[in-house]
Scaffold this motif. Structure first.
Motif, PDB file in Angstrom:
ATOM      1  N   LEU A   1       7.678  -9.845  -3.694  1.00  0.00           N
ATOM      2  CA  LEU A   1       8.021 -10.214  -5.070  1.00  0.00           C
ATOM      3  C   LEU A   1       7.492 -11.230  -5.800  1.00  0.00           C
ATOM      4  N   ARG A   2       6.563 -12.026  -5.144  1.00  0.00           N
ATOM      5  CA  ARG A   2       5.903 -13.052  -6.143  1.00  0.00           C
ATOM      6  C   ARG A   2       4.703 -12.749  -6.545  1.00  0.00           C
ATOM      7  N   GLY A   3       4.152 -11.436  -6.293  1.00  0.00           N
ATOM      8  CA  GLY A   3       3.032 -10.759  -6.868  1.00  0.00           C
ATOM      9  C   GLY A   3       1.824 -11.165  -5.869  1.00  0.00           C
ATOM     10  N   PHE A   4       1.820 -11.767  -4.654  1.00  0.00           N
ATOM     11  CA  PHE A   4       0.806 -11.720  -4.048  1.00  0.00           C
ATOM     12  C   PHE A   4       0.471 -10.631  -3.090  1.00  0.00           C
ATOM     13  N   GLN A   5      -0.088  -9.670  -3.462  1.00  0.00           N
ATOM     14  CA  GLN A   5      -0.332  -8.337  -2.471  1.00  0.00           C
ATOM     15  C   GLN A   5      -1.463  -8.529  -1.697  1.00  0.00           C
ATOM     16  N   LEU A   6      -2.396  -9.551  -1.723  1.00  0.00           N
ATOM     17  CA  LEU A   6      -3.224  -9.619  -0.657  1.00  0.00           C
ATOM     18  C   LEU A   6      -2.923 -10.248   0.837  1.00  0.00           C
ATOM     19  N   PRO A   7      -1.958 -11.255   0.711  1.00  0.00           N
ATOM     20  CA  PRO A   7      -1.351 -11.667   1.985  1.00  0.00           C
ATOM     21  C   PRO A   7      -0.493 -10.707   2.566  1.00  0.00           C
ATOM     22  N   ALA A   8       0.360  -9.852   1.718  1.00  0.00           N
ATOM     23  CA  ALA A   8       1.239  -8.747   2.122  1.00  0.00           C
ATOM     24  C   ALA A   8       0.616  -7.744   2.741  1.00  0.00           C
ATOM     25  N   SER A   9      -0.497  -7.368   1.857  1.00  0.00           N
ATOM     26  CA  SER A   9      -1.361  -6.227   2.772  1.00  0.00           C
ATOM     27  C   SER A   9      -2.107  -6.600   3.903  1.00  0.00           C
ATOM     28  N   SER A  10      -2.382  -7.882   4.119  1.00  0.00           N
ATOM     29  CA  SER A  10      -3.061  -8.281   5.320  1.00  0.00           C
ATOM     30  C   SER A  10      -2.179  -8.223   6.492  1.00  0.00           C
ATOM     31  N   LEU A  11      -0.785  -8.655   6.149  1.00  0.00           N
ATOM     32  CA  LEU A  11       0.321  -8.458   7.365  1.00  0.00           C
ATOM     33  C   LEU A  11       0.439  -7.123   7.616  1.00  0.00           C
ATOM     34  N   LEU A  12       0.658  -6.236   6.724  1.00  0.00           N
ATOM     35  CA  LEU A  12       0.828  -4.980   6.594  1.00  0.00           C
ATOM     36  C   LEU A  12      -0.181  -4.100   7.465  1.00  0.00           C
ATOM     37  N   ARG A  13      -1.451  -4.566   7.282  1.00  0.00           N
ATOM     38  CA  ARG A  13      -2.624  -3.919   8.113  1.00  0.00           C
ATOM     39  C   ARG A  13      -2.695  -4.321   9.472  1.00  0.00           C
ATOM     40  N   THR A  14      -1.914  -5.348   9.920  1.00  0.00           N
ATOM     41  CA  THR A  14      -2.046  -5.456  11.290  1.00  0.00           C
ATOM     42  C   THR A  14      -1.051  -4.714  12.128  1.00  0.00           C
TER      43      THR A  14
ATOM     44  N   PRO B   1       3.628   6.152  14.213  1.00  0.00           N
ATOM     45  CA  PRO B   1       4.196   6.340  13.030  1.00  0.00           C
ATOM     46  C   PRO B   1       4.009   4.983  12.286  1.00  0.00           C
ATOM     47  N   ILE B   2       4.528   4.097  12.996  1.00  0.00           N
ATOM     48  CA  ILE B   2       4.212   2.598  12.382  1.00  0.00           C
ATOM     49  C   ILE B   2       2.769   2.158  12.251  1.00  0.00           C
ATOM     50  N   ALA B   3       1.905   2.697  13.151  1.00  0.00           N
ATOM     51  CA  ALA B   3       0.540   2.066  13.108  1.00  0.00           C
ATOM     52  C   ALA B   3      -0.190   3.221  12.122  1.00  0.00           C
ATOM     53  N   GLU B   4       0.614   4.115  11.632  1.00  0.00           N
ATOM     54  CA  GLU B   4      -0.063   4.943  10.313  1.00  0.00           C
ATOM     55  C   GLU B   4       0.440   4.490   9.056  1.00  0.00           C
ATOM     56  N   LEU B   5       1.790   3.987   8.947  1.00  0.00           N
ATOM     57  CA  LEU B   5       2.157   3.725   7.841  1.00  0.00           C
ATOM     58  C   LEU B   5       2.064   2.319   7.372  1.00  0.00           C
ATOM     59  N   GLY B   6       1.703   1.482   8.357  1.00  0.00           N
ATOM     60  CA  GLY B   6       1.434   0.053   8.126  1.00  0.00           C
ATOM     61  C   GLY B   6       0.002   0.093   7.145  1.00  0.00           C
ATOM     62  N   PRO B   7      -1.159   0.633   7.692  1.00  0.00           N
ATOM     63  CA  PRO B   7      -2.399   0.771   6.578  1.00  0.00           C
ATOM     64  C   PRO B   7      -2.014   1.566   5.259  1.00  0.00           C
ATOM     65  N   LEU B   8      -1.137   2.508   5.501  1.00  0.00           N
ATOM     66  CA  LEU B   8      -1.046   3.342   4.123  1.00  0.00           C
ATOM     67  C   LEU B   8      -0.262   2.281   3.084  1.00  0.00           C
ATOM     68  N   LEU B   9       0.798   1.567   3.350  1.00  0.00           N
ATOM     69  CA  LEU B   9       1.309   0.838   2.469  1.00  0.00           C
ATOM     70  C   LEU B   9       0.337  -0.483   2.140  1.00  0.00           C
ATOM     71  N   ALA B  10      -0.357  -1.002   3.086  1.00  0.00           N
ATOM     72  CA  ALA B  10      -1.444  -2.159   2.839  1.00  0.00           C
ATOM     73  C   ALA B  10      -2.533  -1.522   1.893  1.00  0.00           C
ATOM     74  N   ALA B  11      -2.819  -0.208   1.832  1.00  0.00           N
ATOM     75  CA  ALA B  11      -3.799   0.184   1.191  1.00  0.00           C
ATOM     76  C   ALA B  11      -3.416   0.476  -0.618  1.00  0.00           C
ATOM     77  N   HIS B  12      -2.314   0.913  -0.492  1.00  0.00           N
ATOM     78  CA  HIS B  12      -1.852   1.180  -1.806  1.00  0.00           C
ATOM     79  C   HIS B  12      -1.254  -0.245  -2.667  1.00  0.00           C
ATOM     80  N   LEU B  13      -0.721  -1.030  -1.562  1.00  0.00           N
ATOM     81  CA  LEU B  13      -0.441  -2.462  -2.320  1.00  0.00           C
ATOM     82  C   LEU B  13      -1.536  -3.073  -2.741  1.00  0.00           C
ATOM     83  N   THR B  14      -3.020  -3.038  -2.066  1.00  0.00           N
ATOM     84  CA  THR B  14      -3.937  -3.605  -2.527  1.00  0.00           C
ATOM     85  C   THR B  14      -4.341  -2.993  -3.927  1.00  0.00           C
ATOM     86  N   LEU B  15      -4.135  -1.776  -4.120  1.00  0.00           N
ATOM     87  CA  LEU B  15      -4.750  -0.932  -5.241  1.00  0.00           C
ATOM     88  C   LEU B  15      -3.714  -1.264  -6.329  1.00  0.00           C
ATOM     89  N   MET B  16      -2.620  -1.962  -6.242  1.00  0.00           N
ATOM     90  CA  MET B  16      -1.570  -1.809  -7.325  1.00  0.00           C
ATOM     91  C   MET B  16      -2.272  -2.537  -8.560  1.00  0.00           C
TER      92      MET B  16
END
Length: 814
Positions: free
Chosen positions: A255-268, A276-291
């Motif tokens: 919400l606050r536009g801080f994609q880097l910390p959000a993607s770092s947490l999702l990548r864990t 499925p969680i292990a596969e979805l987390g990096p997927l969301l992190a990658a696209h969030l970083t590329l927004m």
């Protein structure tokens, strides 16, 4: 006196807490009041200070005067207490003066940007004449009355000045010496002004750019979220996803536009035991970083390039997310499978929140946002990447329908009104928060032509009203004498009503003249003057004012700048009067010239003549030399022109010459008599005699001074060389006869000054004289007798000179 005041139940009197107290001990108050004492107070109409003193309580019997039954008390009844309910902290006073210079610069910048064609006038380089932006009364012509809102270049200049306003607000917030309440209030002022600058003073000057990033930057500045320390705590956990704030923290970062910390947490999540969680987390992190973000001007120099990149990113994200889903329905990210005996379906809601925020679902954003400010800050990043300023009011209506504003929070109400485009409501809220904010923000909005006119209900514009309120605030504090210039410029900018108050304000500004320790105007005794140059002469006119009267010089400059010529003449006249009382006649004469006060110049001339009568030749020459040389040099010339033309009216070039022409004879007398005394001291007796005859025959000498001049002629008449022709002698005899005949019924008028001169010379030769009224009467009587004897000596000297002139045939009339 302390700043605490308590009123009694009926509201007819007030009790002030005095320091030191007027009474001490138990039952001391009732005893003190039983003696007939009460407390009266007066409030200063300008600074707001209060003076309180002990006074007799009004008697119950109207026929009996009030009195105090017990005169003695522990504290003298003559004690006066002073208090000030409203004080101005030094940092706040500095803030007012610093932002005042920005305010005046803003007025000049907008005024200089106005260009209008002038019918029949010359053309500038662009084919237009430059119209005056000040009317005949000195008012700045309103922008709305000319060409509407300012151009983009002017808006850019205005933005830079408003950024300086914000810098001064930051300094005030960080300054020492202000209390927490004031600091909190000006934090609110800063937040409001910053939002107004973001929305209504765009960097490009046109407001055509994207708004999302600017709103988010403002939000993160006024309400920083989330806490970095909490993010570090989550990351340091053995399994970050087990932390209770794992998903809320990721949501807040998005919400606050801080994609880097959000993607770092999702990548864990890639080490999660559930595939499925292990596969979805990096997927969301990658696209969030590329927004894509619009503030990345290196990658997206143009808005349309950014919008295209955002659409491409969103389409790719949805495509890869659909591939991950494998045909499962929306919201079934983990397929509800249980592995290892654990139910992972509880994660569906958290993952759904992250996915829908990345997809820009406005319903999800409104559910997750903490308040309307967070919603509007994230809306232009997640929901509508193409959000522009014109779209903001409609978005605000949609947000406020789901997340209403808390009416008890004034700053929230102001900020929501600014985002909704309700400028008047926002300014009224600013007025409740702080008058400085209302005045300066109202001025900015007025120049942007955003405040609608309502002439049917209001006599003045909202901007002018707020400026007048702010000027009143500056005037009603103890430091108002230091802010007189600030008040004057704010009043000058506040329309017709401000101009009317300005005229009253400027003539009541302190003149800054020095006073003696007792507070009375200091009279300079017998030539003990301070404003002298190395040659014994005062510096002329403006130079003296600039060196010794800097405040007065500034006051004059303000009057000229604000086109207050009449008020300036009033001020100069008052100053001249006070300087005359202090004996500073040279500076007073300069002030009379500024005020075009011919009567004042005449009075100064009389004072200088009195200096000769009472203190002698040396004092007279010294005081004449303090007068501006231009004044003395122009007086004889003006007199000659008047005598030649015979009309008594001169077409002189300057106001100073016009003033001289009114009382030019008195000034010419000072100049001529000074020349006579100088010729005598230099031994040029022939020139001194000619000047003396001119003084008595031209009519410029006061009639009361004729006898003194006749006595001055005795030395020249008895000279071995014949200095007066027979015609000159006859003229002197005529003057002598006129003096003696008039003195027979008006002795004081024609012989009074001569008597004083003789008495002064007699005292100088004999210092051991008695004192008191009796001695004064004897001196006066003796002086009159001496004056009459001197007149007889003059008659005898004239007769001898006439005989010599006739015998030698010098200018023989026969």
């Amino acid at each position: 006196m302390s700043g605490q005041y308590e009123a009694d139940g009926q509201g007819t009197s007030a009790t002030c807490h005095l320091n030191p107290p007027a009474f001490k001990g138990r039952d001391a108050r009732s005893k003190w009041m039983s003696t007939g004492r009460t407390l009266d107070a007066a409030v200063s109409p300008t600074g707001g200070e209060i003076a309180a003193w002990v006074a007799p309580r009004p008697s119950d019997d109207a026929s009996q005067p009030p009195k105090i039954s017990e005169p003695s008390s522990s504290l003298s009844d003559r004690t006066i207490y002073f208090a000030c309910p409203s004080t101005l902290a030094a940092p706040l006073a500095n803030f007012y003066t610093d932002t005042y210079t920005l305010f005046t610069s803003l007025q000049k910048i907008v005024a200089s940007s106005i260009r209008l064609p002038i019918p029949g006038g010359g053309l500038d380089a662009g084919g237009f004449g430059v119209a005056e932006v000040w009317d005949k009364q000195g008012n700045l012509v309103g922008v709305e009355g000319l060409i509407g809102p300012p151009g983009s270049e002017t808006v850019g200049h205005m933005r830079r000045l408003v950024m300086m306003y914000l810098e001064e607000l930051l300094k005030l917030r960080e300054a020492d010496g202000i209390d927490d309440e004031l600091r909190s209030r000006y934090e609110t002022v800063y937040n409001v002004f910053q939002l107004a600058a973001t929305l209504y003073l765009p960097q490009d000057g046109r407001g055509e750019g994207l708004l999302g990033e600017e709103l988010l930057d403002w939000l993160n500045d006024v309400d920083p979220q989330p806490d970095n320390s909490q993010g570090n705590e989550i990351m340091q956990s053995r399994n970050p996803w087990e932390h209770p704030s794992f998903w809320p923290y990721i949501t807040r970062c998005i919400l606050r536009g801080f994609q880097l910390p959000a993607s770092s947490l999702l990548r864990t999540l890639q080490t999660h035991s559930h595939p499925p969680i292990a596969e979805l987390g990096p997927l969301l992190a990658a696209h969030l970083t590329l927004m894509p973000r619009s503030h990345n001007t290196t990658a997206y120099p143009l808005d349309h390039q950014f919008l295209h990149a955002h659409r491409t990113w969103l389409a790719k994200f949805r495509a890869e997310l659909a591939a991950f889903m494998g045909g499962r329905g929306r919201g079934r990210y983990l397929d509800g499978r249980k592995e290892g005996g654990e139910d992972w379906s509880a994660w569906e809601a958290d993952i759904r929140t992250v996915v829908e925020l990345m997809e820009g679902k406005s319903e999800r954003l409104l559910e997750e946002a903490a308040d309307w400010r967070e919603a509007i800050g994230a809306y232009g990043i997640l929901c509508d990447a193409g959000l522009r300023r014109d779209d903001l009011p409609n978005v605000m209506r949609k947000i406020l329908a789901k997340i209403p504003v808390d009416p008890t929070l004034v700053d929230d109400a102001i900020q929501s009104s600014l985002c909704s485009g309700d400028i008047v409501k926002a300014l009224m809220g600013c007025h409740d928060v702080d008058l400085w904010l209302a005045a300066h923000l109202g001025d900015v909005f007025d120049k942007l032509a955003l405040i609608p006119d309502d002439e049917e209900r209001f006599d003045m514009s909202l901007r002018d009203y707020f400026l007048l309120e702010y000027a009143d605030l500056l005037q009603t504090n103890p430091k108002h004498p230091l802010l007189w210039h600030v008040v004057a410029d704010y009043l000058a900018a506040a329309g017709d009503e401000g101009r009317a108050r300005l005229r009253s304000h400027i003539v009541h500004v302190g003149l800054g003249l020095e006073k003696d320790p007792k507070g009375k105007s200091r009279e300079v005794p017998n030539g003990d003057h301070r404003h002298e140059g190395p040659d014994g002469m005062d510096v002329e006119g403006e130079d003296t004012v600039e060196t010794d009267f800097q405040h007065f010089t500034e006051l004059r400059a303000v009057c000229m700048e604000l086109k207050l010529e009449e008020e300036w003449r009033t001020i100069a006249s008052i100053t001249a009067d006070r300087l005359v009382r202090r004996g500073e006649y040279g500076m007073a004469a300069t002030m009379c010239l500024q005020a075009e006060d011919g009567y004042g110049l005449s009075r100064i001339a009389e004072k200088i003549v009195d200096a000769f009568v009472q203190h002698g030749e040396e004092e007279f020459l010294r005081q004449v030399d303090t007068l501006p040389p231009s004044l003395l040099n122009s007086a004889p010339l003006a007199l000659n022109e008047m005598q030649l033309e015979g009309s008594g009216v001169l077409a002189l070039e300057s106001h100073a010459q016009t003033t001289v022409s009114v009382f030019t004879s008195r000034l010419a007398f000072l100049s001529e008599f000074r020349d006579y005394l100088l010729f005598m001291s230099q031994g040029s007796r022939d020139r001194a005699a000619a000047r003396l005859v001119n003084l008595l025959t031209s009519g410029i000498a006061p009639a009361s001074f004729w006898a003194v001049l006749l006595v001055e002629s005795i030395v020249l008449l008895e000279d071995s060389e014949i200095l007066f022709s027979s015609n000159d002698t006859f003229e002197l005899l005529r003057v002598l006869e006129e003096v003696m005949s008039n003195a027979s019924f008006a002795q004081d008028d024609y012989l009074g000054q001569l008597a004083l001169v003789l008495a002064s010379r007699r005292k100088a030769g004999n210092e051991q004289r008695g004192d008191g009224k009796a001695q004064a009467i004897l001196d006066r009587k003796q002086g009159m007798e001496d004056a009459q004897r001197k007149m007889e000596e003059v008659r005898l000297a004239l007769a001898r000179n006439l005989a010599r002139a006739l015998v030698v045939g010098f200018d023989n009339p026969f």
